[in-house]
Design an enzyme around this catalytic site. Sequence first.
Site, PDB file in Angstrom:
ATOM      1  CB  SER A  15      -0.892   0.011   1.238  1.00 24.78           C
ATOM      2  OG  SER A  15      -0.109   0.367   2.367  1.00 24.78           O
ATOM      3  CE  LYS A  16       0.041   6.849  -2.929  1.00 22.83           C
ATOM      4  NZ  LYS A  16       1.308   6.649  -3.582  1.00 22.83           N
ATOM      5  NE  ARG A  17       0.385   0.598   5.902  1.00 22.02           N
ATOM      6  CZ  ARG A  17       0.992  -0.541   6.152  1.00 22.02           C
ATOM      7  NH1 ARG A  17       2.072  -0.582   6.885  1.00 22.02           N
ATOM      8  NH2 ARG A  17       0.509  -1.678   5.660  1.00 22.02           N
ATOM      9  CG  HIS A  18       4.579  -1.178   1.832  1.00 17.34           C
ATOM     10  ND1 HIS A  18       3.245  -1.501   1.914  1.00 17.34           N
ATOM     11  CD2 HIS A  18       5.193  -1.871   2.813  1.00 17.34           C
ATOM     12  CE1 HIS A  18       3.062  -2.360   2.902  1.00 17.34           C
ATOM     13  NE2 HIS A  18       4.218  -2.597   3.464  1.00 17.34           N
ATOM     14  N   GLY A  19       5.478   3.166  -0.030  1.00 16.30           N
ATOM     15  CA  GLY A  19       6.096   4.028  -1.056  1.00 16.30           C
ATOM     16  C   GLY A  19       5.252   4.030  -2.311  1.00 16.30           C
TER      17      GLY A  19
END
Length: 481
Positions: free
Chosen positions: A255-259
Site C-alpha cells: 500500500s501507499k505506506r510502502h512508497g
Amino acid sequence: MADRTIRVRFAPSPSGHLHIGGARTALYNWLLARGSGGSFVLRVEDTDKDRSTDEAISEICASMRWLGLDWDEGPDVGGDHGPYQQSERTDQYATALEKLKADGHVYRCFCTPEELEAEREVARQNKRAPVYSGKCSRISEAEMQTMEGEGRQSSFRFRVPEVGVTVIPDAVRGRVEFRNELIGDFIVARGDGSPMFNFANVVDDSAMKITHVVRGEDHLSNTPRQLLMYLALGETPPEFAHLPMIVGADKKPLSKRHGSTSVEEFRAKGYLAEGLLNYLALLGWSLDGSTTEFTLDELTKSFSLDRVGKNPAVFDMEKLEWLNGVHLRKLPVETLTKELREFCSESTTSSPRFEAAVEVVQEKMKLLSDFERLGSYLLSDLEEFEDAAVEKLQGEEEFHSILDSCSNFIETIKDFTKDNLHESIRAHAESLEIKPRRVFQVLRISISGKTVTAGLFESLEVLGKEESLARLQFAKKLISN
Ligand code: GLU
C-alpha cells in the site's frame, strides 16, 4: 488448455491509478495471450458509478500503453464482444437477470440495511459466520406485495445450496473448496436491476468468451459465488488462476505506506517500461528460481501459469531499481537518448553537450532521473562544488601540485579523446611518482565539483580541452592552500 484459443482479459475498476498489483495482473494475462496467439481483452468494470471516473479510465489506458500491454479488444478499439465498458452493458445484465429469475435462481429480498446488520450482529454473538439467513426466500407472494406497497427497496438474491461444497479448480492454488452454508444467498442486482460486481463480471466473462480468469487472490472469495452463477446461467465457467498477494517487506499487503505503488509514479521516477515489466513478472512467477533478467519477448516465450507460486510475493524496491539499471544500461544509446529527451527538462535536452553526456553517464544510471543528477556537470556550467567534493580535495595534500602539473600537461595534449587521455595522463602521473588513482580522483572531482560522476576520461572528452582547463583553474581558486 491446448485445443482452445486463449481469451483472457484485464478488468480494472476505474476508481484510481493502475497499481502494481493491477499491472502485474494485466501483464500475466497479456503474456498468456501473446504467448499462445490468443486474445487479450480490456474491460472497464465501472458498475460502481460513485467511484468510477473517466480520468481513471484514461490514466489506466495510458499506463498500459506506456508499459506496452496492448489489447485486441476494448473500449476504444472495439471487437466482436463489446461494448467493453460495463456502464454500456445494461441490456445484457437485464437479460441475464431475467433468466435467473425465470429459472428460480434468484428471489427478491426486502431486508433493510438495519435488519441485515442486526442479523449479522446476532450471528457474531452466536459465533456463527455472518451469512444471510435466507429470510426473504421464505416469504409469500402476498407478503412481498405488501412490502412493495410500503415502498420498501428490494434487491435480487441468488439462492445458494444450503449444503455441500463449491469447488474451484484453480491453476495456481489447486482445488479450493468452499462450504455452501458459509457462502449464503448473495445479492446479484439491486431492485432496479443494476448489477452487483460479481454478477456483471460473470455475465461479461461469459459473453466475451473468456477462457481463463487470471486475477489477484483478493478475488478468490468471490469465485464460488461466480461459479454458481455460471452454472445457473447454463454457461461453462472459465478456468481460474488466482495470483499471490503482493506484500511489502513487513509482509503486509502493498500500500501507499510502502512508497510508490502506481505505474504513473514509477514512470515519473524514471523507471523504464521494460525494467518495471521484468520486475512485475517476477512477483509471483519464476522460470527456474534463478533467472532474473528477461526482455518482454523472453517473458512471452517462457511465461506459464504452472510456474506461478502460491506464496505472497514481496515487493522489493531495491531489486526493482537494480533490475531497471540492468535494462537501462543495455539500451542502445540512441534509444536512451530518445527516452531522456522525453523525460528530462528542456534545459537539459537543449544543452549542446546533451547527446555526448548520455553516452558517458549511461553506465552509471539505474533510473532516467539519475541522468540530470549524475550528468549535471557535463550539461551546464560548473558554478559550485558539493561540500563533500571540497572536503575531498582539501584532504589531498598534493592537490595544488597535482593540479598545476596536470593543467600544464593537459594543455599540451593534442588528441583529446578518452583513450589517449587515459594513457597519457596515467603516464604523466607515473612520471610524478604519484599513484595514478590519486591524480585521477583530483582531476575528476575538480572538473565536476562532485564526488560521484561518470568516468574521468569520458568526461574530459565531452567537456573538451578549453572547458576542462578552465574548470581546473576554477577548482584551484576554490581550494585554499
Ligand atoms: N474489477 C475487478 C478489480 O479491479 C477485477 C475483477 C476480475 O478480474 O475478475 O479488482
